[in-house]
Design a protein around this motif. Structure first.
Motif, mmCIF file in Angstrom:
data_model
loop_
_atom_site.group_PDB
_atom_site.id
_atom_site.type_symbol
_atom_site.label_atom_id
_atom_site.label_comp_id
_atom_site.label_asym_id
_atom_site.label_seq_id
_atom_site.Cartn_x
_atom_site.Cartn_y
_atom_site.Cartn_z
ATOM 1 N N SER A 175 0.826 -1.214 0.000
ATOM 2 C CA SER A 175 0.000 0.000 0.000
ATOM 3 C C SER A 175 0.857 1.260 0.000
ATOM 4 N N GLU A 176 2.038 1.182 0.643
ATOM 5 C CA GLU A 176 2.927 2.345 0.682
ATOM 6 C C GLU A 176 3.587 2.576 -0.672
ATOM 7 N N ILE A 177 4.044 1.513 -1.323
ATOM 8 C CA ILE A 177 4.723 1.684 -2.605
ATOM 9 C C ILE A 177 3.758 2.196 -3.660
ATOM 10 N N GLN A 178 2.464 1.872 -3.509
ATOM 11 C CA GLN A 178 1.456 2.403 -4.437
ATOM 12 C C GLN A 178 1.433 3.926 -4.399
ATOM 13 N N TRP A 179 1.663 4.495 -3.204
ATOM 14 C CA TRP A 179 1.568 5.943 -3.066
ATOM 15 C C TRP A 179 2.806 6.676 -3.569
ATOM 16 N N VAL A 180 3.866 5.946 -3.887
ATOM 17 C CA VAL A 180 4.996 6.587 -4.563
ATOM 18 C C VAL A 180 4.543 7.120 -5.921
ATOM 19 N N THR A 181 3.659 6.377 -6.580
ATOM 20 C CA THR A 181 3.089 6.822 -7.856
ATOM 21 C C THR A 181 1.808 7.621 -7.651
ATOM 22 N N SER A 182 0.900 7.107 -6.820
ATOM 23 C CA SER A 182 -0.405 7.756 -6.656
ATOM 24 C C SER A 182 -0.287 9.136 -6.030
ATOM 25 N N GLY A 183 0.622 9.313 -5.049
ATOM 26 C CA GLY A 183 0.806 10.616 -4.416
ATOM 27 C C GLY A 183 1.271 11.667 -5.406
ATOM 28 N N TYR A 184 2.174 11.271 -6.293
ATOM 29 C CA TYR A 184 2.678 12.173 -7.323
ATOM 30 C C TYR A 184 1.563 12.570 -8.295
ATOM 31 N N LEU A 185 0.827 11.572 -8.790
ATOM 32 C CA LEU A 185 -0.234 11.842 -9.757
ATOM 33 C C LEU A 185 -1.365 12.644 -9.131
ATOM 34 N N LEU A 186 -1.659 12.375 -7.881
ATOM 35 C CA LEU A 186 -2.732 13.095 -7.194
ATOM 36 C C LEU A 186 -2.382 14.572 -7.053
ATOM 37 N N ALA A 234 6.371 11.708 0.748
ATOM 38 C CA ALA A 234 6.169 13.135 1.013
ATOM 39 C C ALA A 234 6.803 13.995 -0.079
ATOM 40 N N PHE A 235 8.039 13.670 -0.459
ATOM 41 C CA PHE A 235 8.711 14.468 -1.493
ATOM 42 C C PHE A 235 8.165 14.168 -2.883
ATOM 43 N N ARG A 236 7.583 12.981 -3.090
ATOM 44 C CA ARG A 236 6.924 12.712 -4.363
ATOM 45 C C ARG A 236 5.689 13.602 -4.533
ATOM 46 N N VAL A 237 4.972 13.848 -3.428
ATOM 47 C CA VAL A 237 3.833 14.766 -3.483
ATOM 48 C C VAL A 237 4.311 16.171 -3.840
ATOM 49 N N LEU A 238 5.392 16.631 -3.185
ATOM 50 C CA LEU A 238 5.954 17.946 -3.519
ATOM 51 C C LEU A 238 6.427 17.989 -4.969
ATOM 52 N N GLN A 239 7.015 16.896 -5.410
ATOM 53 C CA GLN A 239 7.477 16.824 -6.790
ATOM 54 C C GLN A 239 6.304 16.987 -7.755
#
Length: 534
Positions: A65-76, A123-128
């Motif tokens: 579930s965490e690795i999914q958010w490496v992509t999903s957090g960025y796209l969101l 966190a930094f993927r979201v900022l990215q």
């Protein structure tokens, strides 16, 4: 007709130089080169990180579930912030917005590379994603200001070709870096690219903005739109996991609809709205936005399964899978500039319609792929797909940006990118749900056909079904005959291909609907920018 001004650091700066006389500041083709380098980071990141995710999960001990958010957090973050980012460019100038985006994207990439845990990476993927959102509408705004109307489609075509090349390079470059360097290098590669974009931007870009651009921010509108977009994209992302009928999914999607209605009502009352509703009085612009949603739904939703097909059904390494996709992405690289030329001669309507019909044909063809399809057959449909999608991306972008007033070019660019993000997310989720249902229906029959014993344990049966949805065969047990191993793999792969075929058929129907929608498009009618000689 919109008026524009050119911002210089010197109060008594001379007028913009004529590029033909040797001036570099504001030169249209150098502007195109600069924004292409910046946007290349965002396009490259969209595919390169997917290759690194399994290694990141292993090295940082991340849960699925965490690795999914490496992509999903960025796209969101990207989807939520795109339109607001376009407004920031309209207000403060697209040059400044572009430079901040380039520097921020490179800096957050470095921070991800130095992160020691998965929470910091996310966190930094979201900022990215937020900085990536600044880059894309600003790039379109700068192109709109640098090129006259008759050359804008050519510029967008070349810009689209660069995005196609970067997308194609992602899996190959990512695979090589992960295999021979480290997962961190996948992010570190953005640092030199960002520095080049910064240097070129300071040297080349000239800030062009409309005199009558809004001087204040519609904060209530930004809040309603951002929360509404978050609820929409988050609900779409989580729907396959929760279920489309789950109360949580319905809460997020229903909340998104409510917030979007409130946003539209507020835009009609706001003094300086984030997105003036008058923008959608342009039928071509509205059609272009919807066309972008449908195109992304069909294209990104269907292509999502191709990587699993190549790697899990055909057993290819990520690098090999990337190479097999080169016929498609290569045609996008070649086709985008050619589409720009064609659109310049005959307008966007015919190229977009032909492109979507070619895409429809490619989707129908790809629905016939099976577990034994060879490289030649796959390449044929990939080539047709690349040729078909190129005029659609270029044409729809020109229709959206070209039909918006210059003072709203950033917002129009944000609309274009947001439509693509929402369409791609929706296509992946909806087609994924249809595929999962199909796999669940046919797997028991395919499993029993070669005489394999039924899986009695409900938990094991669920794991088998989840693996089949990705084309992953169960591991061989010690002492298991090779015939049984092959039979299990065959049942799983046949079930996966059945689901993939259904996804492609539905994508073909959506692509055909988009071809009909192309009848409502036409060339941008607003002033596209300064009348420079190029």
């Amino acid at each position: 007709m919109s008026q524009f001004v050119v911002k210089n650091s010197e109060a008594d700066a001379p007028p913009p130089p004529n590029p033909s006389s040797g001036g570099l500041k504001g030169h249209p083709w150098l502007t195109l080169l600069t924004v292409a380098v910046g946007v290349m980071m965002v396009a490259l990141d969209g595919t390169i990180v997917a290759i690194a995710n399994p290694v990141i999960q292993e090295k940082l001990g991340a849960a699925p579930s965490e690795i999914q958010w490496v992509t999903s957090g960025y796209l969101l973050a990207l989807a939520v912030f795109l339109i607001t980012a376009g407004k920031i460019g309209d207000r403060f100038g697209h040059k400044s917005t572009f430079l901040v985006g380039a520097v921020g994207f490179a800096a957050t990439s470095a921070a991800i590379g130095f992160a020691g845990n998965i929470q910091t990476v996310i966190a930094f993927r979201v900022l990215q994603g937020l900085f990536g959102a600044l880059l894309q509408p600003a790039a379109l705004g700068l192109l709109r200001g640098a090129f006259p109307a008759e050359r804008l489609n050519m510029a967008i075509g070349i810009w689209g070709g660069v995005i196609g090349a970067s997308t194609a390079a992602g899996p190959i470059v990512g695979g090589l870096l992960v295999e021979h360097v480290s997962w961190e290098s996948v992010f570190f590669i953005n640092i030199p690219v960002g520095l080049i974009a910064l240097a070129l931007g300071l040297w080349v870009l000239r800030d062009v903005r409309a005199e009558n651009a809004a001087r204040s921010f519609d904060l209530p509108g930004i809040g309603l739109l951002s929360v509404g977009m978050f609820a929409l994209v988050f609900g779409i992302i989580k729907a396959p996991e929760w279920g489309w009928g789950d109360s949580r999914t319905l809460l997020f999607l229903g909340g998104a609809v409510l917030l979007m209605v409130l946003f539209a009502l507020w835009q009609g009352r706001a003094k300086e709205p984030l997105i003036p509703l008058s923008l959608f009085r342009s039928v071509p612009l509205s059609a272009g936005v919807l066309l972008m949603v449908l195109m992304a739904f069909a294209f990104f939703g269907a292509i999502f399964f191709v990587t699993f097909y190549l790697q899990n059904v055909h057993g290819m390494r990520p690098v090999d899978a990337g190479v097999h996709l080169l016929p498609m992405t290569g045609m996008m690289i070649v086709g985008s500039p050619l589409a720009g030329i064609a659109i310049g001669k005959v307008g966007p309507r015919i190229p977009i319609m032909v492109g979507m019909l070619l895409t429809t044909g490619a989707m129908v063809g790809m629905s016939t792929l099976d577990t034994g399809s060879g490289t030649g057959v796959m390449s044929l449909w990939f080539v047709l797909m690349g040729l078909g999608i190129s005029p659609v991306i270029v044409g729809a972008t020109e229709v959206i940006v070209g039909n918006a007033p210059l003072e709203l070019s950033g917002v129009a660019g944000g609309l274009q990118q947001a439509a693509m993000q929402v369409g791609g997310s929706l296509g992946t989720a909806v087609l994924g749900a249809l595929m999962a249902a199909k796999v669940g229906d046919v797997l028991p029959g395919n499993w029993a056909k070669p005489g394999l014993p039924p899986v009695a344990d409900p938990q094991q049966a669920e794991l088998l079904k989840q693996g089949a949805q990705l084309g992953i065969a169960p591991p061989a047990q010690p002492g298991m005959p090779q015939q049984a191993v092959d039979a299990m793999a065959g049942a799983v792969h046949q079930s996966f291909v059945s689901g993939m075929s259904l996804a492609f058929v539905v994508a073909a129907a959506v692509a055909f609907a988009a071809a009909l929608l192309a009848l409502l498009t036409r060339r941008g009618s607003n002033d596209a920018g300064p009348a420079v000689h190029i």
